[in-house]
Design a protein around this motif. Structure first.
Motif, PDB file in Angstrom:
ATOM      1  N   ARG A 131       3.024 -14.808 -45.411  1.00 55.27           N
ATOM      2  CA  ARG A 131       2.509 -13.434 -45.452  1.00 55.27           C
ATOM      3  C   ARG A 131       3.638 -12.443 -45.733  1.00 55.27           C
ATOM      4  NH1 ARG A 131      -1.541  -9.918 -43.646  1.00 55.27           N
ATOM      5  NH2 ARG A 131      -2.929 -11.566 -42.973  1.00 55.27           N
ATOM      6  N   GLN A 132       4.764 -12.607 -45.005  1.00 49.81           N
ATOM      7  CA  GLN A 132       5.888 -11.680 -45.188  1.00 49.81           C
ATOM      8  C   GLN A 132       6.465 -11.790 -46.598  1.00 49.81           C
ATOM      9  OE1 GLN A 132       6.918  -9.222 -42.913  1.00 49.81           O
ATOM     10  NE2 GLN A 132       7.863  -8.567 -44.857  1.00 49.81           N
ATOM     11  N   TYR A 134       4.867 -12.672 -49.345  1.00 44.67           N
ATOM     12  CA  TYR A 134       3.941 -12.018 -50.272  1.00 44.67           C
ATOM     13  C   TYR A 134       4.067 -10.500 -50.191  1.00 44.67           C
ATOM     14  CZ  TYR A 134       1.415 -16.232 -51.724  1.00 44.67           C
ATOM     15  OH  TYR A 134       1.071 -17.443 -52.278  1.00 44.67           O
ATOM     16  N   GLU A 135       4.177  -9.976 -48.957  1.00 48.30           N
ATOM     17  CA  GLU A 135       4.328  -8.514 -48.793  1.00 48.30           C
ATOM     18  C   GLU A 135       5.627  -8.040 -49.456  1.00 48.30           C
ATOM     19  OE1 GLU A 135       2.219  -6.345 -47.646  1.00 48.30           O
ATOM     20  OE2 GLU A 135       0.714  -7.601 -46.651  1.00 48.30           O
ATOM     21  N   ASP A 136       6.700  -8.812 -49.272  1.00 46.15           N
ATOM     22  CA  ASP A 136       7.980  -8.477 -49.906  1.00 46.15           C
ATOM     23  C   ASP A 136       7.852  -8.502 -51.428  1.00 46.15           C
ATOM     24  OD1 ASP A 136       9.105  -8.260 -47.394  1.00 46.15           O
ATOM     25  OD2 ASP A 136      10.212 -10.165 -47.496  1.00 46.15           O
ATOM     26  N   HIS A 139       6.050  -5.439 -52.648  1.00 47.57           N
ATOM     27  CA  HIS A 139       6.912  -4.263 -52.538  1.00 47.57           C
ATOM     28  C   HIS A 139       7.946  -4.237 -53.674  1.00 47.57           C
ATOM     29  CE1 HIS A 139       9.510  -1.172 -50.886  1.00 47.57           C
ATOM     30  NE2 HIS A 139      10.525  -2.028 -50.916  1.00 47.57           N
ATOM     31  N   HIS A 154      -0.564 -10.233 -56.497  1.00 43.64           N
ATOM     32  CA  HIS A 154      -1.811  -9.902 -55.796  1.00 43.64           C
ATOM     33  C   HIS A 154      -2.773 -11.095 -55.854  1.00 43.64           C
ATOM     34  CE1 HIS A 154      -1.368  -5.670 -54.729  1.00 43.64           C
ATOM     35  NE2 HIS A 154      -0.922  -5.388 -55.939  1.00 43.64           N
ATOM     36  N   TYR A 157      -1.521 -13.971 -53.598  1.00 43.92           N
ATOM     37  CA  TYR A 157      -1.683 -13.548 -52.194  1.00 43.92           C
ATOM     38  C   TYR A 157      -3.160 -13.642 -51.810  1.00 43.92           C
ATOM     39  CZ  TYR A 157      -0.534 -10.687 -48.018  1.00 43.92           C
ATOM     40  OH  TYR A 157      -0.332 -10.212 -46.739  1.00 43.92           O
ATOM     41  N   GLU A 169      -9.384  -9.435 -46.312  1.00 38.41           N
ATOM     42  CA  GLU A 169      -8.051  -9.155 -46.864  1.00 38.41           C
ATOM     43  C   GLU A 169      -7.896  -9.810 -48.235  1.00 38.41           C
ATOM     44  OE1 GLU A 169      -4.668  -9.407 -43.837  1.00 38.41           O
ATOM     45  OE2 GLU A 169      -6.324 -10.412 -42.807  1.00 38.41           O
ATOM     46  N   GLN A 173      -6.932  -7.999 -52.054  1.00 37.86           N
ATOM     47  CA  GLN A 173      -5.867  -8.439 -52.971  1.00 37.86           C
ATOM     48  C   GLN A 173      -6.436  -8.887 -54.311  1.00 37.86           C
ATOM     49  OE1 GLN A 173      -2.641  -8.093 -52.493  1.00 37.86           O
ATOM     50  NE2 GLN A 173      -2.876  -7.365 -50.396  1.00 37.86           N
TER      51      GLN A 173
END
Length: 201
Positions: A131-132, A134-136, A139, A154, A157, A169, A173
């Protein structure tokens, strides 16, 4: 040249034209001593196969560039090879490609290289770290001008979230990916997002 038309043909989803052009390049490039052109054509054929979900075929296309370590390898071939290899069940190859990307991306240090590294790592780590990553990736890739790579983050994820049974969620995405692919006129990747979105119910 024929090879130069491939990125546009692939991204606009013209499958038969891509296959014909790539085959023609594969046939005539060696006679002209244009090994780089042949590798370029094979790479874009690999991207087409990923967009169509043909991961085994994608690995076959991308692996020679990885083995020969052509200039394409790095921020281009390696993230695609990681994705294709993971989906084709070739964890060993995916790990080796990720290792090479981890050696190179930090040296480049661009948001694109680091974003693709995070997206690639997300495919190979456990749920807590994925998860982290994918978020990184979102960003970092959001700070670049390569919208297709952001849209693909996207998509990946969303696919991952659906498999984690986080449907709402996942839909967010996947809808973001679909809107971006449609907006850019990338029909094959858009269809992949559409299929995943339908699967979330």
């Amino acid at each position: 040249t024929g090879a130069a038309t491939l990125p546009l043909l692939v991204l606009s989803g013209q499958e038969s034209e891509v296959r014909a052009t790539a085959a023609a390049v594969a046939q005539d490039a060696p006679a002209r001593g244009a090994a780089g052109e042949a590798a370029f054509a094979k790479y874009w054929l690999g991207v087409l196969e990923i967009s169509l979900g043909n991961y085994g075929s994608a690995v076959e296309c991308l692996h020679p560039a990885y083995t020969d370590d052509t200039p394409l390898v790095g921020t281009q071939v390696l993230p695609d090879l990681v994705e294709a290899a993971v989906r084709a069940g070739r964890q060993d190859l995916a790990q080796r490609a990720l290792q090479r990307l981890e050696d190179r991306a930090p040296a480049t240090g661009t948001p694109l290289a680091l974003g693709l590294l995070a997206r690639s790592r997300a495919l190979l780590v456990g749920p807590a770290e994925a998860r982290q990553e994918y978020e990184d990736a979102l960003h970092l890739l959001g700070r670049t001008r390569t919208a297709p790579q952001l849209a693909r983050a996207h998509l990946l994820y969303g696919e991952w979230l659906r498999r984690q049974h986080r449907r709402r969620e996942a839909r967010d995405q996947l809808r973001a990916a679909l809107d971006m692919f449609d907006g850019m006129g990338l029909p094959c990747f858009a269809e992949r997002a559409r299929v995943e979105l339908r699967a979330t119910g």
